[in-house]
Design a protein around this motif. Sequence first.
Motif, PDB file in Angstrom:
ATOM      1  N   MET A 189     -57.265  52.605 -43.355  1.00 48.22           N
ATOM      2  CA  MET A 189     -55.630  52.441 -43.713  1.00 48.22           C
ATOM      3  C   MET A 189     -55.404  52.574 -44.797  1.00 48.22           C
ATOM      4  SD  MET A 189     -55.679  48.859 -41.474  1.00 48.22           S
ATOM      5  CE  MET A 189     -53.902  48.329 -42.337  1.00 48.22           C
ATOM      6  N   ILE A 190     -54.004  53.500 -45.080  1.00 46.31           N
ATOM      7  CA  ILE A 190     -53.928  53.944 -46.497  1.00 46.31           C
ATOM      8  C   ILE A 190     -53.705  52.584 -47.160  1.00 46.31           C
ATOM      9  CG2 ILE A 190     -51.292  53.885 -45.964  1.00 46.31           C
ATOM     10  CD1 ILE A 190     -51.563  56.550 -47.689  1.00 46.31           C
ATOM     11  N   TRP A 191     -54.230  52.851 -48.571  1.00 44.14           N
ATOM     12  CA  TRP A 191     -54.217  51.815 -49.591  1.00 44.14           C
ATOM     13  C   TRP A 191     -52.579  51.045 -49.499  1.00 44.14           C
ATOM     14  CZ3 TRP A 191     -55.619  56.781 -50.541  1.00 44.14           C
ATOM     15  CH2 TRP A 191     -57.103  56.613 -50.613  1.00 44.14           C
ATOM     16  N   PRO A 192     -52.755  49.822 -49.552  1.00 41.02           N
ATOM     17  CA  PRO A 192     -51.421  48.889 -49.558  1.00 41.02           C
ATOM     18  C   PRO A 192     -50.603  49.338 -50.421  1.00 41.02           C
ATOM     19  CG  PRO A 192     -53.357  47.634 -50.469  1.00 41.02           C
ATOM     20  CD  PRO A 192     -53.858  48.889 -49.911  1.00 41.02           C
ATOM     21  N   SER A 193     -50.772  49.745 -51.938  1.00 41.32           N
ATOM     22  CA  SER A 193     -49.652  50.085 -52.642  1.00 41.32           C
ATOM     23  C   SER A 193     -49.115  51.444 -52.139  1.00 41.32           C
ATOM     24  CB  SER A 193     -50.061  50.364 -54.252  1.00 41.32           C
ATOM     25  OG  SER A 193     -51.160  51.346 -54.113  1.00 41.32           O
ATOM     26  N   TRP A 194     -49.836  52.309 -51.532  1.00 44.68           N
ATOM     27  CA  TRP A 194     -49.116  53.534 -51.207  1.00 44.68           C
ATOM     28  C   TRP A 194     -48.501  53.468 -49.854  1.00 44.68           C
ATOM     29  CZ3 TRP A 194     -48.843  57.940 -54.034  1.00 44.68           C
ATOM     30  CH2 TRP A 194     -49.959  57.876 -55.284  1.00 44.68           C
ATOM     31  N   ALA A 195     -48.903  52.639 -48.990  1.00 49.43           N
ATOM     32  CA  ALA A 195     -47.866  52.091 -47.631  1.00 49.43           C
ATOM     33  C   ALA A 195     -46.908  51.584 -48.284  1.00 49.43           C
ATOM     34  CB  ALA A 195     -48.861  51.126 -46.797  1.00 49.43           C
ATOM     35  N   PHE A 196     -46.605  50.787 -49.408  1.00 51.91           N
ATOM     36  CA  PHE A 196     -45.246  50.277 -49.879  1.00 51.91           C
ATOM     37  C   PHE A 196     -44.601  51.470 -50.256  1.00 51.91           C
ATOM     38  CE2 PHE A 196     -42.761  48.704 -53.018  1.00 51.91           C
ATOM     39  CZ  PHE A 196     -42.713  46.970 -52.694  1.00 51.91           C
ATOM     40  N   LEU A 204     -47.581  43.551 -48.127  1.00 46.71           N
ATOM     41  CA  LEU A 204     -48.361  44.646 -48.778  1.00 46.71           C
ATOM     42  C   LEU A 204     -48.432  44.381 -50.342  1.00 46.71           C
ATOM     43  CD1 LEU A 204     -46.591  47.799 -47.198  1.00 46.71           C
ATOM     44  CD2 LEU A 204     -48.927  47.058 -46.867  1.00 46.71           C
ATOM     45  N   ALA A 205     -47.660  43.735 -51.042  1.00 44.19           N
ATOM     46  CA  ALA A 205     -47.457  43.562 -52.339  1.00 44.19           C
ATOM     47  C   ALA A 205     -48.727  42.291 -52.644  1.00 44.19           C
ATOM     48  CB  ALA A 205     -46.359  42.705 -53.026  1.00 44.19           C
ATOM     49  N   VAL A 206     -48.725  41.269 -51.608  1.00 46.27           N
ATOM     50  CA  VAL A 206     -49.512  40.429 -51.604  1.00 46.27           C
ATOM     51  C   VAL A 206     -50.985  40.717 -51.518  1.00 46.27           C
ATOM     52  CG1 VAL A 206     -50.456  38.387 -50.245  1.00 46.27           C
ATOM     53  CG2 VAL A 206     -48.182  38.512 -50.653  1.00 46.27           C
ATOM     54  N   GLU A 207     -51.210  41.900 -50.761  1.00 44.34           N
ATOM     55  CA  GLU A 207     -52.527  42.483 -50.591  1.00 44.34           C
ATOM     56  C   GLU A 207     -52.798  43.269 -51.788  1.00 44.34           C
ATOM     57  OE1 GLU A 207     -54.852  45.571 -47.771  1.00 44.34           O
ATOM     58  OE2 GLU A 207     -52.877  44.743 -46.879  1.00 44.34           O
ATOM     59  N   THR A 208     -52.013  43.907 -52.464  1.00 39.63           N
ATOM     60  CA  THR A 208     -52.030  44.606 -53.512  1.00 39.63           C
ATOM     61  C   THR A 208     -52.507  43.738 -54.904  1.00 39.63           C
ATOM     62  OG1 THR A 208     -50.538  46.439 -53.057  1.00 39.63           O
ATOM     63  CG2 THR A 208     -51.296  46.342 -54.948  1.00 39.63           C
ATOM     64  N   PHE A 209     -51.733  42.891 -54.846  1.00 40.80           N
ATOM     65  CA  PHE A 209     -51.764  41.838 -56.260  1.00 40.80           C
ATOM     66  C   PHE A 209     -53.071  40.919 -56.007  1.00 40.80           C
ATOM     67  CE2 PHE A 209     -47.083  42.468 -57.323  1.00 40.80           C
ATOM     68  CZ  PHE A 209     -47.455  43.442 -57.712  1.00 40.80           C
ATOM     69  N   GLY A 210     -53.255  40.468 -54.845  1.00 36.78           N
ATOM     70  CA  GLY A 210     -54.273  39.322 -54.344  1.00 36.78           C
ATOM     71  C   GLY A 210     -53.642  38.208 -54.682  1.00 36.78           C
ATOM     72  N   GLY A 215     -40.116  62.636 -57.427  1.00 36.11           N
ATOM     73  CA  GLY A 215     -39.342  62.030 -56.223  1.00 36.11           C
ATOM     74  C   GLY A 215     -40.146  60.881 -55.552  1.00 36.11           C
ATOM     75  N   LEU A 216     -41.466  60.769 -56.317  1.00 34.27           N
ATOM     76  CA  LEU A 216     -42.403  59.689 -55.554  1.00 34.27           C
ATOM     77  C   LEU A 216     -41.622  58.185 -55.518  1.00 34.27           C
ATOM     78  CD1 LEU A 216     -45.129  59.002 -54.550  1.00 34.27           C
ATOM     79  CD2 LEU A 216     -45.786  58.331 -56.909  1.00 34.27           C
ATOM     80  N   PRO A 217     -41.480  57.530 -54.382  1.00 34.20           N
ATOM     81  CA  PRO A 217     -40.712  56.112 -54.240  1.00 34.20           C
ATOM     82  C   PRO A 217     -41.771  55.210 -55.104  1.00 34.20           C
ATOM     83  CG  PRO A 217     -41.012  57.215 -51.950  1.00 34.20           C
ATOM     84  CD  PRO A 217     -42.028  58.104 -53.117  1.00 34.20           C
ATOM     85  N   PRO A 218     -40.889  54.251 -55.606  1.00 33.73           N
ATOM     86  CA  PRO A 218     -41.673  53.295 -56.381  1.00 33.73           C
ATOM     87  C   PRO A 218     -42.517  52.330 -55.420  1.00 33.73           C
ATOM     88  CG  PRO A 218     -39.218  52.498 -55.780  1.00 33.73           C
ATOM     89  CD  PRO A 218     -39.410  54.060 -55.366  1.00 33.73           C
ATOM     90  N   GLY A 219     -43.605  51.930 -56.313  1.00 34.20           N
ATOM     91  CA  GLY A 219     -44.498  51.058 -55.386  1.00 34.20           C
ATOM     92  C   GLY A 219     -44.461  49.649 -56.016  1.00 34.20           C
ATOM     93  N   PRO A 220     -45.393  48.750 -55.825  1.00 33.82           N
ATOM     94  CA  PRO A 220     -45.523  47.446 -56.000  1.00 33.82           C
ATOM     95  C   PRO A 220     -45.547  47.070 -57.856  1.00 33.82           C
ATOM     96  CG  PRO A 220     -47.287  47.774 -54.383  1.00 33.82           C
ATOM     97  CD  PRO A 220     -46.740  49.185 -54.840  1.00 33.82           C
ATOM     98  N   GLU A 221     -45.925  48.233 -58.506  1.00 35.25           N
ATOM     99  CA  GLU A 221     -45.851  48.209 -59.759  1.00 35.25           C
ATOM    100  C   GLU A 221     -44.457  47.912 -60.404  1.00 35.25           C
ATOM    101  OE1 GLU A 221     -45.047  52.249 -58.984  1.00 35.25           O
ATOM    102  OE2 GLU A 221     -46.697  50.855 -58.347  1.00 35.25           O
TER     103      GLU A 221
END
Length: 715
Positions: free
Chosen positions: A375-382, A610-616, A571-577
């Motif tokens: 599965m693609i990484w959570p931040s990239w799925a975000f 997805l943010a919960v999974e990314t940040f832990g 044009g990359l959409p913003p992520g959890p950062e």
Amino acid sequence: MTRWTDKRIPLWIPPVEGEALDSWIEAYARRLAVTGGEFTRFLGLSGTSPRLMVRRLTNAERDTLARRTGLEPEALAAMTLDRFDGVIVTIAPDDRTMGRPPAWRHYGSRSRFCPACLANNHGRWTLSWRLPWSFACVRHELLLCDYCPACGHPPPVSTRGRGRPSSPGVCLHATETGRAIRCGYPLAQSPAPALRPDGAVIAAQLAVSREILHASAAEEARTRGQELYVLARRALRGIRELPSAPSVVTAILDDCGGTLPALAVRDEASDAHNTAVGTAVAMIATDRGHPACDEVFAWLLSADRPRVPRSNYATSKISEWLPAGPRVVTRMLSAADSELTFIARLRYGTATPAPAWPDRSDEDLRRRASKLPAMIWPSWAFRLLPVKTDTPVAGFRRACASLMLLPGTTWDYPKAAALLGNTSPKSNRRALDAAVTLSGAETLVTVLPALAKALDSHPVPIDYDRRRRLFSPDSVAFDHNAYQELCQRHGWRSHAPIRIQRLHWQLARLLLGADPGAASRTPAGHVSFHYRLHAGLHELLHQQAAANLEAHRIDEPVSWEPPTAWITDPGLPPGPETISRSQFTLHAADGPEPAEFARLLGLDGARLLLAVETFGTTAPHPVQQQPPAPGRRTPRRGVLAPQSLKQLYQEQQLLRHHIAELAGCSISTVRRALDEAGIPIRQRRPPGHLEKTISRVWLQKEYHHKGRSSPEVSP
């Protein structure tokens, strides 16, 4: 030059700049009043001829010429075609015959000529006139000649056999009456079309000299030559359709004498006129700074007339242009982007700045798959997931990971999905198609090929293929003692099978970077469990994941994600950062429901998880703190009361699991109750104790004759 020696010819004839070796030998022979063949035999080079030596010198020929004429071996080699072999001409290594060159059909076995140069140089011939890419004299601004105007044959440069010495600058072609009788036409008087100094033909010859003839890198020269050659041939095929040709093409024809190329309908047309027209058109079509570049390139596509019927699909047409090289194909793929399917746009990367024809091998694809979780990484799925979608996020992420194997390859989607263990590609694709229906495919066809290309060119610290082989919820090692200690520390109930099962599942998920299995939806129980995961359990899972890796001697981080710096697309959409970590942690500490938590952060529910999974960082319910009761803690009652425990455990010698069954609680609860009552735990019996205290006769009487069960007779 070398010093004078006894073996050196006392008469010295220096070569002119850029002169061919056979022309210099012929000039030397004329000075000595002999033919070229007689001169080479005099030098001690019997059995060879200048027409072979101008292609490549053998060691013996080079040494003999250097010794007898005084010209340095390096200067002699520079007067041959050897340095152009494999790039512009083709010379057989054994007999020095000229083979088909990489471009055009001008093999280099004969020479073109500039009448003005022959007049100024007293009949000396330039080496570059033998090269297929030489079609114009930039010094005198003339189109080169291929044939003698009188006899219609390519004029030889040197004489053969025993005859009369040659005259400078005349056609040496032997007539039908005998080898000694030659055409003799003064080639300096040959008519040649004058070229405009600022015209496209002169500009093309200068560019070819710079990029092909005198290029420092052979591979770059070969690639550029192939690119221009394919486009030039296409131009010559369509040149007779003048009503549809751009005005700049008509101007090129006018510059070359105002006539159509004599053999324009044949692919093999390789005289100077054809080469000049085709190359000038091709040069404009590849010069993005030229104002007519796009117009000429579009005309080349429209002028293309395939010899056999073919599909009208865009990539079928583009495949015929592959010999032109990557730059032309890239340009055509970009132009065809709107005609292609979603899968084709991913495969060729037509929405990216650098589309390319598939060139990745199966081994390259497997190497990329080892860098990808299922599965693609959570931040990239975000970043890629549409806003406010109810599509199964797990299926969307699996489809994205599978599709990342397609760029640059000829694999199809189901085969690529199977390589990652995504054995339900149809349901995953339905999840992705639902997302595409909402927000379109532009983000996916831009980001996924770029990310796949970045994976190919960057090292990745995790071998996901190895982890897929090693880990599953049933195969991960889990330290239950550490888990029970954590439960005792927090006062949790440790005997909870469903929690242990979910911890195993979450541990495998952490190691795999994806949900275990192949489902398109993450089970709701696992979603809520992870969302409410206690910080202590989260830390325990990471410790257990690291321990599993260490047990297999794997030196890798537990988790990892590609950095956003790998993708330069603005044009990359913003992520959890973009989410404030401090605000995220602050809101999570209150243990809000997911909907409320998402509202506080301005997210939808899918991106929140997805943010919960990314940040832990999870949102467990806060522990309700109660004030301590005055005095001693409330005493236990019933079976676990101190007096009852003393009677059952000390006097009746019941085991703890028997007492747990009577009280309806866990064994650990009985142990804590014994500890609170101050009742010491019985030590395990020493080895051989039962054999010494229980006789065979007693056991047979109690078990066999009285019919008591094993728990009843156990002490």
